[in-house]
Design an enzyme around this catalytic site. Structure first.
Site, PDB file in Angstrom:
ATOM      1  N   ASP A   1      16.983  -5.533   5.607  1.00 34.45           N
ATOM      2  CA  ASP A   1      18.554  -5.910   5.602  1.00 34.45           C
ATOM      3  C   ASP A   1      18.568  -5.274   7.720  1.00 34.45           C
ATOM      4  O   ASP A   1      18.350  -4.208   7.606  1.00 34.45           O
ATOM      5  CB  ASP A   1      19.239  -6.086   4.715  1.00 34.45           C
TER       6      ASP A   1
ATOM      7  N   THR B   1      29.763  -5.423  -3.198  1.00 34.02           N
ATOM      8  CA  THR B   1      29.977  -4.518  -3.485  1.00 34.02           C
ATOM      9  C   THR B   1      30.848  -3.193  -2.586  1.00 34.02           C
ATOM     10  O   THR B   1      31.046  -2.122  -2.508  1.00 34.02           O
ATOM     11  CB  THR B   1      28.548  -3.173  -3.206  1.00 34.02           C
TER      12      THR B   1
ATOM     13  N   GLU C   1      18.966 -12.415  -2.305  1.00 31.58           N
ATOM     14  CA  GLU C   1      18.060 -12.642  -3.264  1.00 31.58           C
ATOM     15  C   GLU C   1      18.346 -13.562  -4.704  1.00 31.58           C
ATOM     16  O   GLU C   1      17.243 -13.621  -5.349  1.00 31.58           O
ATOM     17  CB  GLU C   1      17.830 -10.748  -4.249  1.00 31.58           C
TER      18      GLU C   1
ATOM     19  N   ASP D   1      12.204  -6.721   4.162  1.00 29.04           N
ATOM     20  CA  ASP D   1      13.564  -6.430   2.516  1.00 29.04           C
ATOM     21  C   ASP D   1      14.226  -5.582   3.861  1.00 29.04           C
ATOM     22  O   ASP D   1      14.901  -5.223   3.125  1.00 29.04           O
ATOM     23  CB  ASP D   1      13.509  -6.067   1.618  1.00 29.04           C
TER      24      ASP D   1
ATOM     25  N   TRP E   1      26.627  -8.061   3.572  1.00 25.87           N
ATOM     26  CA  TRP E   1      27.236  -6.990   2.291  1.00 25.87           C
ATOM     27  C   TRP E   1      27.438  -5.761   2.425  1.00 25.87           C
ATOM     28  O   TRP E   1      27.987  -5.087   1.389  1.00 25.87           O
ATOM     29  CB  TRP E   1      25.689  -7.408   0.891  1.00 25.87           C
TER      30      TRP E   1
ATOM     31  N   ASN F   1      19.194 -10.071   5.073  1.00 27.23           N
ATOM     32  CA  ASN F   1      17.535 -10.915   4.633  1.00 27.23           C
ATOM     33  C   ASN F   1      17.324 -11.939   4.268  1.00 27.23           C
ATOM     34  O   ASN F   1      18.530 -12.479   3.910  1.00 27.23           O
ATOM     35  CB  ASN F   1      16.545  -9.406   4.078  1.00 27.23           C
TER      36      ASN F   1
ATOM     37  N   TRP G   1      19.752   8.871  -0.555  1.00 30.93           N
ATOM     38  CA  TRP G   1      20.949   7.999  -0.184  1.00 30.93           C
ATOM     39  C   TRP G   1      22.568   8.352   0.033  1.00 30.93           C
ATOM     40  O   TRP G   1      23.427   7.964  -1.180  1.00 30.93           O
ATOM     41  CB  TRP G   1      21.162   7.249  -1.789  1.00 30.93           C
TER      42      TRP G   1
ATOM     43  N   ARG H   1      31.404   0.079  -2.842  1.00 32.22           N
ATOM     44  CA  ARG H   1      31.608   1.546  -2.084  1.00 32.22           C
ATOM     45  C   ARG H   1      32.941   2.018  -1.127  1.00 32.22           C
ATOM     46  O   ARG H   1      33.171   2.612  -0.804  1.00 32.22           O
ATOM     47  CB  ARG H   1      30.201   0.957  -1.140  1.00 32.22           C
TER      48      ARG H   1
END
Lengths: 531, 274
Positions: free
Chosen positions: A301, A174, A192, A299, A238, A256, A462, A130
């Site tokens: 986060d 990332t 995960e 999930d 993250w 999470n 997104w 990113r």
């Protein structure tokens, strides 16, 4: 005479060539005074994604034309990059972990660097990148195999390359690092993969680790009682963080708990997952925390980038932090103390009756995942996901890229996950996508979360938002639209279809006296400006 | 299965989807063939849920990634195997090189059981007579079979492989009640295909058709004569999307019961070539 001509020619050449700027810490602190540049992931330390540039306005934005486009050679996955621009040079990444310096006037490539990656493990995340951080004469990037690398800003040469965590265990990065005074901060993904989350701080000059804050306790440590008898896992850091230089506090969200869609094995609040941490970067200690979603099972986060701003609440000037959470609520906190000031849903949500006086959600019974699937809004991908929001100190509005979608949440059959592996039977969703879902750019009153306007999108997007002093908000769609809205009214002013999904936060900068807007669509990087 | 081979695990992840990706692992060179025994399908379901469901949904109906229902039928085993194990560069679809050819075949075998209503029901009509009914009723004006016909409605070359007699009968009697939901031309999510749209322009002119494409600023529809109409959403008076309605007429009153049976039998016999 000839010598003078030669010197003049040299000066002209020097002016035409891009200059690789020095970015001392104090320059980043005062980044709002030089809006031509975009010096951090979020534009400034407050992560506001607001630019002081005014050349583009509601009156002229419809005249935007393509200035240049750039295509990475072989991008290996979704492009989700947000560039940094310093004195006419753009530092940008492409997946999985390549850094490229471009001439921001032309898009010409100046140098590029890629890590050597072998047998990458990426569990629960895209192999993407990113963005970078810049400090002094260096560019810092974190890689998908969980390294942190310092590059020379002029040449791309590696100055140091250190291992942040063991990728074989599922740690992967990332996010863009955060560079403050002599320090580089970085977290990882991997909840995960049942890893133990942390935030690291490294010496910018040497790459030596200065401290590590674990986001979940080891068994027997304080707060381990919030996990029952389970081994705490998850809470990864993250995404990007924000920084207040005056308070000298860093703000970072956590992910999470693991396992995700089955919380039976971890009774309790599961500290410090799905929370915001305020950290003293000198001591490497948590000063305060605020947990948005105790004992999270959807999930959702809390890794969305926090946005810092100052405003008056009930007659008193306050240092505030705005946070649009995946769980569907917008929160306002006092960023000095962590005090909950306000909170309200900004999308349809069906899991909580509301927030109590301290901001803790009041759950609606039977909204947890079930074997047959429980319909809950928002969906697993949340009311927002990893993309950034923006805040305009002029309109005092918080611009969020809202996702209106529900899911049937299916409970996992396992309560224990093995680090570095993803268990069968984890659970998941049947999403109400397509015509059952939509997206919206929403302008929220930053101190309350009250919606002032919205612009509806065909589907949840997104892209994130960018706000400018010229009075514009830029964003995009999954169907390929890049567009500008009036920051005060939400009225659409300009749009173009770029032919593929937009999956990155837009930024704006100025080069050669012209304001440009950057965004990616598919695997192409586009820059628009007025002719 | 070797105990030391890395387990290709699931994808129920943080931000978006993406499963356990163990890239650059040498791929099993064995050709991928669908495995369709009940045991293989059950294993394929588990592998699918662990590896693919985060992006494509637990029922493969699409989420952040496209719907995979019907994908093996459209693409075939070899192409499906190549995508699953090699990924699609420049997209979020990473390769799952650690899946063996057998496991990949089991996943594809499971996917082949989804999105069908072509169940065990047997059509009771006469296929040959049904072909005559199809030709006499003008169906080819709007539908394509093996390259012949008009493109207003869905292509029917393989409709019998995807849809059973009861679905086909319902579609003939009350068109629009069971419109397919697929990623289709839309990139992601489960959008209704052949959605009926009524557009009224600012000057009061109205156009009916089925949605061909849509984004936040534009919508494009195809009318009953096959002509395309593009609209800027900001420039029209209103856009009505009417689920359940169709540009296709009902054949309830125009076909006799035996003709209907024969037409259903003919359509159900269309399995096409890959």
């Amino acid at each position: 005479m000839r010598a003078i001509r030669f010197v003049l020619a040299l000066l002209a050449l020097a002016a035409a060539l891009p200059a690789f700027g020095q970015v001392p810490y104090q320059r980043v602190v005062k980044s709002d005074s030089e809006p031509a540049n975009w010096l951090t992931y979020g534009g400034n330390y407050y992560d506001q994604r607001f630019s002081g540039l005014k050349q583009l306005t509601p009156q002229n934005v419809a005249g935007l034309k393509l200035a240049w486009a750039y295509q990475p050679t072989r991008p290996a996955g979704n492009v989700e990059t947000s560039p940094i621009v310093v004195d006419g040079i753009m530092y940008v990444t492409d997946p999985p972990s390549t850094v490229t310096a471009l001439d921001a006037h032309t898009g010409n490539k100046l140098w590029t660097w890629s890590p050597i990656l072998k047998n990458v493990v990426a569990i629960g995340l895209f192999q993407t990148n990113r963005g970078v951080a810049v400090l002094d004469h260096r560019v810092y990037v974190a890689t998908i195999d969980a390294h942190l690398v310092a590059l020379d800003a002029t040449t791309g040469a590696v100055i140091w390359n250190i291992v942040v965590a063991d990728n074989k265990m599922g740690y992967a990065i990332t996010a863009a690092p955060l560079a403050i005074d002599g320090k580089i901060l970085i977290g990882t993904g991997g909840s995960e993969a049942a890893v133990r989350g942390f935030l690291d701080c490294y010496d910018a000059a040497t790459g030596k680790r200065l401290w590590r804050i674990w986001t979940v306790p080891a068994p027997g440590e304080p707060d381990a009682e919030t996990w029952g008898d389970s081994v705490p896992a998850g809470g990864t850091t993250w995404n990007a963080g924000a920084y207040d230089p005056k308070l000298n506090l860093i703000y970072w969200g956590t992910g999470n708990p693991a396992p995700d869609w089955n919380g039976d094995g971890r009774p309790g609040d599961n500290l410090y997952t799905c929370a915001l941490l305020a950290i003293d970067p000198e001591a490497g200690k948590i000063k305060w925390f605020f947990q948005f979603s105790p004992h999270e099972t959807h999930d959702w986060d809390s890794s969305e980038p926090p946005v810092l701003f100052d405003d008056v609440v009930q007659g008193k000037p306050r240092k505030l932090l705005g946070f649009a959470n995946r769980n569907g609520f917008y929160y306002v906190l006092d960023r000095a103390t962590g005090e909950f000031i306000a909170g309200a849903p900004y999308v349809k949500e069906t899991w909580a009756k509301g927030l109590d006086a301290k901001g803790r959600p009041i759950p609606i019974p039977n909204s947890d995942p079930s074997p047959e699937g429980t319909l809950v809004y928002p969906s697993i991908t949340g009311a927002i996901n990893w993309t950034s929001n923006s805040y305009s100190p002029i309109t005092k509005l918080f611009y969020v890229d809202a996702r209106e979608m529900g899911s049937y949440f299916v409970k996992g059959t396992t309560t224990k996950w093995e680090m570095g592996k993803f268990p069968m039977g984890a659970g998941g969703e049947r999403a109400l996508s397509g015509d059952d879902a939509y997206g919206a750019i929403r302008a929220l009153e930053a101190t309350t979360g009250k919606m002032k306007w919205e612009f509806r999108l065909h589907s949840p997007s997104w892209v994130g938002t960018l706000a400018t002093a010229g009075g514009l908000v830029f964003s995009g769609t999954d169907e390929g639209n890049f567009f500008a809205l009036d920051a005060v009214t939400g009225k659409p002013l300009w749009d173009i279809n770029l032919g593929s999904s937009l999956r990155s936060n837009p930024v704006t900068f100025s080069a050669g006296g012209r304001q440009y807007v950057f965004v990616t669509a598919g695997t192409t990087y586009f820059v628009f400006g007025l002719p | 299965m070797s105990a030391i081979r890395p387990l290709c695990v699931a994808a129920l992840g943080l931000f978006v989807c993406v499963p356990a990706v163990l890239s650059q692992i040498p791929r099993d060179p064995t050709p991928v063939v669908s495995k369709t025994s009940p045991e293989d399908v059950a294993t394929g379901k588990k592998l699918y849920e662990a590896t693919c469901s985060r992006c494509h949904g637990l029922d493969a109906g699409g989420s952040d990634g496209p719907s995979l229902q019907g994908a093996p039928e459209r693409l075939g085993d070899e192409a499906m195997g190549g995508i699953i194990r090699g990924g699609i560069p420049g997209t979020g679809m990473n390769g799952f090189g650690s899946l063996s050819a057998e496991e990949t075949g089991q996943v594809i075998g499971y996917l082949r059981t989804l999105g069908h209503t072509a169940d065990t029901e047997i059509a009771k009509g006469d296929v040959t007579k049904g072909k005559s009914v199809y030709e006499a009723s003008g169906c080819a004006g709007c539908h394509i079979i093996s390259g012949e016909g008009g493109g207003v409605g869905p292509e029917l070359t393989r409709v019998g492989a995807m849809r059973g007699p009861s679905y086909l009968r319902t579609a003939l009697l009350t068109p629009g009640t069971n419109l397919p939901q697929e990623a289709g031309a839309m990139e992601r999510g489960r959008f209704t295909q052949f959605l009926f749209v009524h557009v009224v322009t600012k000057d009061g002119h109205s156009v009916d058709g089925t949605r061909v494409s849509e984004d936040s600023f534009t919508i494009e529809i195809k009318d009953a004569t096959g002509h395309f109409h593009a609209f800027n959403k900001l420039d029209v008076q209103r856009i009505e999307k009417i689920p359940g309605k169709s540009v296709m007429p009902s054949f309830k009153d125009t076909l006799s019961a035996p003709q209907l049976d024969d037409l259903v039998a003919y359509l159900a016999s269309l399995k096409g070539a890959q």
